[in-house]
Each structure stands twice: as C-alpha cells, then as structure tokens.
Design a protein around this motif. Structure first.
Motif, short mmCIF file in Angstrom:
data_model
loop_
_atom_site.label_atom_id
_atom_site.label_comp_id
_atom_site.label_asym_id
_atom_site.label_seq_id
_atom_site.Cartn_x
_atom_site.Cartn_y
_atom_site.Cartn_z
N ALA A 207 0.82 -1.21 0.00
CA ALA A 207 0.00 0.00 0.00
C ALA A 207 0.85 1.26 0.00
CB ALA A 207 -0.93 0.00 1.22
N SER B 216 1.44 2.89 -3.40
CA SER B 216 0.31 3.39 -4.17
C SER B 216 0.44 4.89 -4.41
CB SER B 216 -1.00 3.09 -3.41
OG SER B 216 -2.08 3.76 -4.00
N SER C 167 -1.61 7.09 -2.17
CA SER C 167 -1.12 7.29 -0.80
C SER C 167 -0.12 8.44 -0.71
CB SER C 167 -0.45 6.00 -0.29
OG SER C 167 -1.35 4.91 -0.33
N GLN C 168 0.42 8.88 -1.84
CA GLN C 168 1.48 9.86 -1.83
C GLN C 168 0.99 11.29 -2.04
OE1 GLN C 168 4.66 8.68 -1.39
NE2 GLN C 168 4.01 6.55 -1.44
N GLY D 269 0.70 13.16 1.68
CA GLY D 269 0.76 11.75 2.00
C GLY D 269 2.17 11.20 2.00
N LEU E 243 3.93 9.31 5.27
CA LEU E 243 4.40 7.93 5.30
C LEU E 243 5.87 7.84 5.71
CD1 LEU E 243 2.64 6.53 2.11
CD2 LEU E 243 1.85 6.53 4.48
N VAL F 213 -0.13 1.63 7.01
CA VAL F 213 -0.18 2.71 6.01
C VAL F 213 -1.61 3.23 5.87
CG1 VAL F 213 0.09 3.24 3.57
CG2 VAL F 213 1.86 1.93 4.76
N LEU F 214 -2.56 2.32 5.70
CA LEU F 214 -3.96 2.73 5.50
C LEU F 214 -4.51 3.40 6.76
CD1 LEU F 214 -5.25 -0.42 3.60
CD2 LEU F 214 -4.58 1.79 2.63
N LEU G 224 -3.23 7.02 6.93
CA LEU G 224 -3.96 7.89 6.02
C LEU G 224 -5.37 8.17 6.54
CD1 LEU G 224 -2.81 6.24 2.68
CD2 LEU G 224 -2.13 8.49 3.53
#
Length: 482
Positions: free
Chosen positions: A33, A36, A39-40, A287, A291, A382-383, A386
C-alpha cells in the motif's frame, strides 16, 4: 603432515567458494500500500484556509509559542514512565542483535577437570580392574562456523531489523507522550477558560433572578418568572463542578505524564486560562511526507524485513553445517600432566547435516506465513495512518469553521448588548431587555469558548496523526543525558 593439511584445505575449499545466502532478499513488495500513488498525494481537506501544504515541523508544539508548554513537554520526554519502558525494550533488542552478531565470530572455550576415579577394566579389554587414579583433563578449543548458506547472515539481518522496529516503537511512544501532554495542558486551559465564562454567565443570570423577583413583588411580571429564572441559574451553577473536575483531571494527567504524583506537581506550574493557539495555518504536508514521518509505519516495515530474513534462517536448515576447529590440552594422571604422553591436540572440520525430515519444510512455510502477515500489518499501518490523518484533518477544519461562525455571532451579540445598555441608560428600554441581551452574549461567549477548546484539541489530534515530534524529542532526551 603437510600433505594431509593440503588435502584438508582442498576438501573444504569448494564449500568456501560456494558460500551463498538462501532465502528471499528483502525489498518492499511492489503491491504494498505504501507504493500506491493515491497514498502519496495531497490530503482531501488540505485546501481549507486553516491548513497549508507546508511540512509540519518536528517540534510542532512550539508553534503555540508557549514557553511553559515547551518546558512541560521537555519534562515529559525526560521522565515519562512509558518512554522509559520503551527505551529499556530497545536496549534489550539491541543486546539481542549483538548476541546474534557474536555467533558469527570464532568461539573459544576452556575446560578443566580433576577427579579421583576408578576406570572400568573391560573398557580397556582387560579382566582385571585398574587401580584408583587422580585424573586430570585440561584443554583449550577454538571453533568457527562457516556460514556456507547464510544462516548467520539472515539471523543477523532479522535481529537488526527487529532492533530497528523497537527503535521505531520508542519513537511512537514519544509521539504519544508529547501529544497526550499537550492535550492535558490544553484541557486544563480550556476548563479554566470555560469556567470563567460560565461564572460570568451565572452572575448575569443571578442579576436576572434578583430583578424578576423585584418586578414580581411589585406585580409587574408573571409570578412564575422568578422561579424560571432561578431554575436557569441553578442549571448554570450545576455546570461549574463538571468544569472544575475537568480542570483537576487535566492537572492529574499532566502529573502522571511528567512522572510525578499529583501532590508533587504544583498547580501554578501548569495553570493557564486560555487555550494556546497557532497564529498561522497548520502545516500538514502531504501523504508522501506522512508515510516517511510516521514511526508506526517504519516499525511495521522493519517487522516485515525481519520476518523475510527469518525465512532464510529456516531455509538454511535444509543444508549441511560445517565448522572448523582446533583443540589442545593435557589428559592423564595428575602427577604426569605436562609430560609428553599426556599432551593432545586436534584440528579439522566438522560436518553435520540433518535430513529435512524433522519439520524443516513446515517451519519454512510457517515463516513464509509470518512474512505474509507482516506485509498485511504493514499495509494496515499505512492505511490507518492515512485514515487517521484525513479524519483528524476533516474534524479540525470543520471545528475551525464552527469557531468562525461563533466568533461572528459573539461579535453581533456584544453589539446587541451594547445597544441595549445604551437604550436602558436613555430610559428607552426596560432592564430585563438589557439582561436578555447580556445573557445572549454570555451564551454565545460560552459556546465560542467550548468551540475554541474543541479546535485546540483537534489540533493536537491532527499533529498526533501526522506523526511528528519524535525527531526533536530524540535530541532533547539525548542532550539531557550528556
């Protein structure tokens, strides 16, 4: 002897040159993830005027420009018990890493034994019993395990990753301690602020009670009006203990976070009467920055690396193990030790190979399943990061909009109260009308104080979700130990 030595070296040379490291080499999977594109990118609520796309500073609490708060946070980072526990866990993980690392070094031993013994005659193929002797056995030995298939290398890799995961866990604890400390401080400030507004509101209502009683005594208002006014005053008075309890709770929470008993923390050291505020839009980054900053994501990634390396440790058990060693010593009757006949020595390789019928392959499959679970936990971290950040950002921006609306309402209520006071002084409006206007102003002021408290707490939630603070706390704690 020289020929024998050459033969021995030639026999193990193919193994030395054939050294390899079995098991998968670690890399972050392409389908993780964290890779992705979604995510960024930017956060969905980052366009609001109360936030900006600038990177959040490491010591985010200094945005409040409150020296007292800075000092309290520094105390918490030095003395908090949860941080001390996490630091001890990190030291244990580092010690375990060094223990595994030492297994790749040559191992030495000394052995000594002295005894009075009766040996078995039949062990020497004799029918008569040997006499009782004072026997001695003293010797030194050195051995070195040739890591042909990388078992020690993979174990070292797993232990290092586990230590790095413990370091990230310590950083997560530091973030939580800082956030909880700032939250407790804000709660105390908010409770005092709301308490002062509520007391002012009660004073206005008590004036209304007195006025309605005088009017009722002269027959100029409904006889039940004083009762209704008193009920309202009692309701307001009933809110004060809750606010005092909130203030005490915040103080006791700060004492706990600072590693002190409640009685050991003077109230004047933490007391304030207005929530700390930030004079510019909150920097939240994007994002990609999130991370990189969140240590729980780093911890999950390091745990995935450790789980991947353990597959190689288990896989190496499918292959033979070869070690080389040398030993020398004296064995014999005590009075003869040191003479030529008691001397002994040996040098050579030792080959051991357990056939893979003892559960090695199921153990490999188990390690592979552990790695799959570690990847799932990595994706979940990660999820979750976010989701927490987007949720905190939405809550903050909406709370800020509520404050903006209540500030406008408070200004209008203050203007209405000034207007009614002027009308009353000019004899153009009854006193109750002025009291009603002041009560409305007090109600909106209390609502505004509550909304500002909510905004201050939502700010802390947002900074906690962004995961900053551990970088500066590391330097703060390290400097405190110099």
């Amino acid at each position: 002897m020289i020929a024998l030595r050459r033969l021995w070296v030639a026999s193990i040379s193919p193994f030395l040159f054939a050294c390899t490291t079995v098991g998968p080499d670690y890399k972050i999977p392409d389908n993780a993830a964290v890779r992705s594109q979604q995510s960024q990118g930017r956060f969905t609520a980052s366009e609001h005027a109360s936030v900006s796309g600038d990177l959040a500073p490491d010591a985010w609490w200094r945005l409040y420009e409150d020296e007292r708060l800075d000092g309290i946070v520094l105390q918490a980072l030095k003395a908090n018990a949860d941080i001390r526990v996490a630091m001890a866990n990190l030291r244990r993980a580092v010690a375990a890493y060094h223990e595994v690392e030492a297994e790749s070094l040559p191992q030495g031993e000394f052995r000594g034994k002295a005894e009075r013994a009766q040996l078995s005659g039949q062990s020497f193929l004799q029918t008569t019993q040997p006499p009782v002797f004072n026997l001695g056995d003293f010797g030194l030995g050195v051995s070195y395990l040739i890591d042909l298939f990388g078992k020690l290398a993979r174990a070292d890799e797993a232990a290092l990753a586990a230590a790095q995961a413990s370091e990230a866990a310590l950083d997560s604890v530091r973030i939580a301690v800082v956030a909880h400390t700032v939250r407790a401080y804000v709660m105390g400030c908010a409770a005092n602020h709301e308490l002062e507004v509520a007391q002012h509101q009660l004073e206005i209502q008590e004036r209304a009670v007195s006025t309605t009683r005088r009017l009722a005594d002269h027959g100029r208002t409904d006889p039940t009006a004083p009762i209704r006014a008193q009920v309202q005053a009692d309701l307001l008075r009933g809110t004060l203990p809750t606010l005092r309890a909130m203030r005490d709770e915040a103080h006791f929470q700060l004492a706990y976070l600072l590693g002190k008993s409640p009685a050991a923390l003077p109230r004047e050291e933490t007391e304030c009467h207005a929530e700390p505020s930030i004079s510019r839009p909150l920097p939240v980054g994007d994002g990609a920055a999130l991370l990189k900053r969140r240590p729980d994501i780093r911890q999950a990634e390091r745990e995935l690396a450790a789980a991947t390396a353990r597959i190689g440790v288990a896989t190496a058990d499918l292959y033979p193990s070869i070690s080389i060693g040398a030993s020398a010593g004296l064995t014999g009757i005590m009075r003869d030790l040191g003479s030529g006949p008691t001397a002994r020595w040996g040098v050579g390789p030792l080959l051991t190979w357990n056939f893979p019928t003892n559960g090695v392959r199921p153990r490999i499959h188990g390690r592979e399943a552990e790695a799959d679970a570690a990847l799932a936990r990595f994706d979940r971290a990660v999820l979750k990061a976010l989701q927490e950040t987007e949720t905190a950002l939405s809550a903050y921006t909406n709370a800020q909009q509520q404050v903006d609306a209540l500030r406008s309402a408070t200004k209008q209520a203050e203007e209405a109260a000034r207007h009614e006071r002027a009308r009353y002084r000019a004899g153009r409006s009854p006193y109750l009308a002025q009291l009603d206007a002041e009560r409305t102003m007090a109600d909106t002021s209390l609502a505004l104080a509550q909304a500002e408290s909510k905004v201050a707490l939502k700010q802390v939630d947002l900074f906690l979700a962004l995961g900053g603070g551990w970088q500066s706390s590391q330097s703060a704690t390290s400097s405190s130990h110099d």
